[in-house]
Design a protein around this motif. Structure first.
Motif, short mmCIF file in Angstrom:
data_model
loop_
_atom_site.label_atom_id
_atom_site.label_comp_id
_atom_site.label_asym_id
_atom_site.label_seq_id
_atom_site.Cartn_x
_atom_site.Cartn_y
_atom_site.Cartn_z
N MET A 187 0.88 -1.13 -0.08
CA MET A 187 -0.15 -0.01 -0.08
C MET A 187 0.73 1.28 0.02
N GLU B 82 2.72 1.28 -3.56
CA GLU B 82 1.97 1.27 -5.09
C GLU B 82 0.85 2.28 -4.83
N THR B 83 0.41 2.90 -3.69
CA THR B 83 -0.75 3.62 -3.99
C THR B 83 -0.44 5.27 -3.57
N TYR B 84 0.77 5.51 -3.70
CA TYR B 84 1.29 6.81 -3.41
C TYR B 84 0.52 7.74 -4.22
N LEU C 74 -1.98 7.54 -6.14
CA LEU C 74 -3.57 7.53 -6.39
C LEU C 74 -4.38 8.35 -5.55
N ASN C 75 -5.53 8.91 -5.96
CA ASN C 75 -6.55 9.83 -5.28
C ASN C 75 -7.16 9.05 -4.15
N PRO C 76 -7.53 9.50 -3.11
CA PRO C 76 -8.32 8.83 -1.92
C PRO C 76 -9.51 7.77 -2.28
N SER D 36 -7.84 4.65 -3.86
CA SER D 36 -6.96 3.91 -2.95
C SER D 36 -7.87 2.90 -2.22
N HIS D 37 -9.17 2.87 -2.35
CA HIS D 37 -10.04 1.73 -1.76
C HIS D 37 -10.12 0.53 -2.56
N ALA E 247 -7.81 -0.07 -4.70
CA ALA E 247 -6.35 -0.48 -4.61
C ALA E 247 -6.14 -1.48 -3.40
N PHE E 248 -6.74 -0.90 -2.49
CA PHE E 248 -6.52 -1.93 -0.98
C PHE E 248 -6.87 -3.01 -1.22
#
Length: 75
Positions: free
Chosen positions: A18, A21-23, A25-27, A30-31, A33-34
């Motif tokens: 997380m 890889e998700t730095y 992405l927008n919020p 990111s869900h 992606a999680f």
């Protein structure tokens, strides 16, 4: 003790993925992606061969973490 170690490994690997890889992405993104990162991590640990197709898009450190989780899950 084995179950606790397995859960700890999945949490650590998922947290690392997380972070790496998700730095960018927008919020909202990111869900999802999680969810896909946790799925990929658990699938790698269980060595079942299932994927959401996100492994190819991982960075090199992310791919190394997935390989390490696969190796530890195999033993």
């Amino acid at each position: 003790a084995v179950v606790v170690a397995a859960i700890a490994l999945i949490i650590l690997a998922g947290s690392f993925l997380m972070a790496t890889e998700t730095y960018r992405l927008n919020p909202e993104a990111s869900h999802s992606a999680f969810v896909s990162i946790i799925f990929e991590t658990i699938s790698a640990f269980a060595t079942v061969g299932l994927s959401l197709g996100q492994t190819a898009a991982l960075t090199v450190p992310g791919k190394l973490v997935i390989c390490l989780v696969m190796f530890i899950g195999r033993t």
